[in-house]
Design a protein around this motif. Sequence first.
Motif, mmCIF file in Angstrom:
data_model
loop_
_atom_site.group_PDB
_atom_site.id
_atom_site.type_symbol
_atom_site.label_atom_id
_atom_site.label_comp_id
_atom_site.label_asym_id
_atom_site.label_seq_id
_atom_site.Cartn_x
_atom_site.Cartn_y
_atom_site.Cartn_z
ATOM 1 N N ILE A 63 -10.500 -7.070 -10.467
ATOM 2 C CA ILE A 63 -11.256 -7.799 -11.899
ATOM 3 C C ILE A 63 -10.704 -9.334 -11.631
ATOM 4 O O ILE A 63 -9.536 -9.296 -12.220
ATOM 5 C CB ILE A 63 -11.861 -7.189 -12.360
ATOM 6 C CG1 ILE A 63 -12.984 -5.887 -12.815
ATOM 7 C CG2 ILE A 63 -12.383 -8.523 -13.738
ATOM 8 C CD1 ILE A 63 -12.431 -4.968 -13.874
ATOM 9 N N ASP A 93 -11.094 -12.245 -13.951
ATOM 10 C CA ASP A 93 -12.190 -13.410 -15.286
ATOM 11 C C ASP A 93 -10.860 -14.625 -15.606
ATOM 12 O O ASP A 93 -10.505 -14.884 -15.432
ATOM 13 C CB ASP A 93 -11.870 -11.433 -16.627
ATOM 14 C CG ASP A 93 -9.930 -12.342 -17.169
ATOM 15 O OD1 ASP A 93 -9.129 -13.035 -17.122
ATOM 16 O OD2 ASP A 93 -10.103 -11.103 -17.824
ATOM 17 N N THR A 128 -5.265 -13.019 -15.331
ATOM 18 C CA THR A 128 -5.157 -10.941 -14.317
ATOM 19 C C THR A 128 -4.242 -10.666 -15.389
ATOM 20 O O THR A 128 -3.298 -11.356 -15.923
ATOM 21 C CB THR A 128 -5.220 -11.403 -13.043
ATOM 22 O OG1 THR A 128 -3.576 -11.776 -12.499
ATOM 23 C CG2 THR A 128 -5.630 -11.882 -11.924
ATOM 24 N N ASN A 172 -6.437 -5.317 -14.896
ATOM 25 C CA ASN A 172 -7.362 -5.503 -13.473
ATOM 26 C C ASN A 172 -7.968 -5.197 -12.308
ATOM 27 O O ASN A 172 -7.860 -5.173 -11.300
ATOM 28 C CB ASN A 172 -7.209 -7.285 -13.794
ATOM 29 C CG ASN A 172 -7.985 -8.056 -14.649
ATOM 30 O OD1 ASN A 172 -7.386 -9.086 -15.096
ATOM 31 N ND2 ASN A 172 -8.868 -7.238 -15.477
#
Length: 216
Positions: free
Chosen positions: A189, A191, A195, A199
């Motif tokens: 992930i 975002d 990080t 994540n």
Amino acid sequence: MKNDTINNMLTECFGATVKPLIVAGATFIDPSLAGILATALFTAEDSYRYTRAEKNIKEAIEDLNSKIEKIESQTSARNNVIIKEQLFPLFWDFVVEEQEIDKIQLFVNGIVSAVNKEEINMEKMFVYFDILKNLRLKEIQYFIDVYINKNYKVVKGDFTVNYPNELDIAYHNYVLNKLERLGMINLFIIDGNGTADENYKITNLGDEINHYFNSL
């Protein structure tokens, strides 16, 4: 496994004649032989590598002695040859070069774990030993604490959690990048704020390594 298996292993790996001590039906190798075996590897007895090898071999012999009955009782006839000709030589290749003597026990436990399997996968044992070689004990503990037990040390954007100074942030990133490079974790992930530990997820290899550590 016959009582002379470890004696044969040492003889073949180091080219040194080793006489085991027979105690209560089990094979025990005298730790004082460590110097003889180290000499078989390094001719300069005052060298740093010789001294380290001697200490490591002594530590490994002592730990092998403490687990020899378990090793012998768990070894199947079908695995005897691969243990003698591949697993033990691989084990010593890593042990003699190990820089953290307290980690020797993990390599020995790897022998115990391997012989307990119906069929030994030598490729996996090489991967396990190689990862163990490349991780310091503190980093192994860090991997378990942060990514297995999920005690996340968050580094996100311009602020941090659980990190009092920049040195800790640098160490965290160093270990994170190392674990990612070894294939034990990967980023799944991303975002907008950067990080964070959550994540990352444990890879299949990371799961196997964690199981390997837990089985020890």
